[in-house]
Design a protein around this motif. Structure first.
Motif, short mmCIF file in Angstrom:
data_model
loop_
_atom_site.label_atom_id
_atom_site.label_comp_id
_atom_site.label_asym_id
_atom_site.label_seq_id
_atom_site.Cartn_x
_atom_site.Cartn_y
_atom_site.Cartn_z
N MET A 1 2.56 2.23 -3.14
CA MET A 1 2.37 2.52 -4.55
C MET A 1 3.65 2.13 -5.30
O MET A 1 4.76 2.29 -4.81
CB MET A 1 2.07 4.01 -4.73
CG MET A 1 2.01 4.44 -6.15
SD MET A 1 1.62 6.17 -6.51
CE MET A 1 1.80 7.04 -5.02
N ASP A 2 3.47 1.62 -6.48
CA ASP A 2 4.57 1.22 -7.34
C ASP A 2 5.46 2.43 -7.63
O ASP A 2 4.97 3.50 -7.98
CB ASP A 2 3.98 0.66 -8.63
CG ASP A 2 5.02 0.22 -9.64
OD1 ASP A 2 6.22 0.25 -9.34
OD2 ASP A 2 4.61 -0.16 -10.75
N LYS A 3 6.77 2.26 -7.48
CA LYS A 3 7.71 3.38 -7.65
C LYS A 3 7.69 3.95 -9.07
O LYS A 3 7.81 5.15 -9.26
CB LYS A 3 9.13 2.94 -7.29
CG LYS A 3 9.34 2.70 -5.82
CD LYS A 3 9.39 4.00 -5.09
CE LYS A 3 9.75 3.79 -3.63
NZ LYS A 3 9.62 5.01 -2.87
N VAL A 4 7.55 3.09 -10.07
CA VAL A 4 7.52 3.55 -11.46
C VAL A 4 6.25 4.37 -11.70
O VAL A 4 6.29 5.43 -12.33
CB VAL A 4 7.64 2.38 -12.44
CG1 VAL A 4 7.49 2.84 -13.88
CG2 VAL A 4 8.98 1.67 -12.26
N TYR A 5 5.12 3.86 -11.19
CA TYR A 5 3.85 4.59 -11.34
C TYR A 5 3.93 5.94 -10.65
O TYR A 5 3.52 6.96 -11.20
CB TYR A 5 2.71 3.76 -10.76
CG TYR A 5 1.37 4.45 -10.77
CD1 TYR A 5 0.71 4.74 -11.96
CD2 TYR A 5 0.75 4.81 -9.58
CE1 TYR A 5 -0.51 5.39 -11.97
CE2 TYR A 5 -0.47 5.45 -9.58
CZ TYR A 5 -1.10 5.73 -10.78
OH TYR A 5 -2.31 6.38 -10.78
N GLU A 6 4.50 5.96 -9.45
CA GLU A 6 4.65 7.21 -8.71
C GLU A 6 5.53 8.19 -9.48
O GLU A 6 5.20 9.37 -9.62
CB GLU A 6 5.25 6.94 -7.33
CG GLU A 6 5.48 8.19 -6.52
CD GLU A 6 6.22 7.94 -5.22
OE1 GLU A 6 6.40 8.91 -4.47
OE2 GLU A 6 6.63 6.79 -4.96
N ALA A 7 6.64 7.70 -10.00
CA ALA A 7 7.55 8.56 -10.76
C ALA A 7 6.88 9.09 -12.03
O ALA A 7 7.06 10.26 -12.39
CB ALA A 7 8.83 7.80 -11.10
N ALA A 8 6.09 8.25 -12.69
CA ALA A 8 5.38 8.68 -13.89
C ALA A 8 4.36 9.77 -13.56
O ALA A 8 4.20 10.74 -14.31
CB ALA A 8 4.71 7.50 -14.57
N LEU A 9 3.68 9.63 -12.42
CA LEU A 9 2.74 10.67 -11.98
C LEU A 9 3.48 11.97 -11.69
O LEU A 9 3.03 13.05 -12.06
CB LEU A 9 1.97 10.23 -10.73
CG LEU A 9 0.77 9.34 -10.94
CD1 LEU A 9 0.17 8.92 -9.59
CD2 LEU A 9 -0.29 10.02 -11.79
#
Length: 117
Positions: A1-9
């Motif tokens: 999973m994309d790190k930015v997407y994960e962090a946003a979640l």
């Protein structure tokens, strides 16, 4: 999973447990794609202060996820919903009653909403 997407979640799930400043900085950084310099200018703090808040806030989000696992569970449920949606789409409705086909279509639409979120 994309790190930015994960962090946003992680921020979506646990952000309200951060300090107001950490949440604000991480929101600018993750959801609005601001640079450290832009955030520093917006909040009238140093770039180092922004960096430190991002690092501490992200570490706190990671610890919360490690303990609670809400994002992991959410993503698992989303994957299962996608599998169900694909199974529904593969059903041959030509032998179904109109009512059953309409019900299946409504279920498909509802699961589609889950998958899109």
């Amino acid at each position: 999973m994309d790190k930015v997407y994960e962090a946003a979640l992680l921020l979506d799930f646990y952000g309200q447990l951060l300090t107001k400043r950490q949440f604000e900085i991480l929101d600018f950084y993750l959801n609005n794609d601001y640079s450290l310099a832009e955030i520093a200018e917006q909040l009238n703090i140093s770039r180092q202060g922004v960096y430190d808040n991002i690092k501490r806030g992200r570490a706190m989000l990671d610890r919360m996820e490690e303990k609670l696992g809400l994002v992991h569970k959410f993503l698992q449920q989303k994957d299962i919903a996608l599998e169900i949606l694909n199974d529904i789409k593969s059903i041959d409705v030509s032998n179904m009653s109109v009512e059953d086909a309409e019900t299946l279509k409504r279920v498909e639409e509802k699961i589609g909403k889950i998958v899109e979120s």
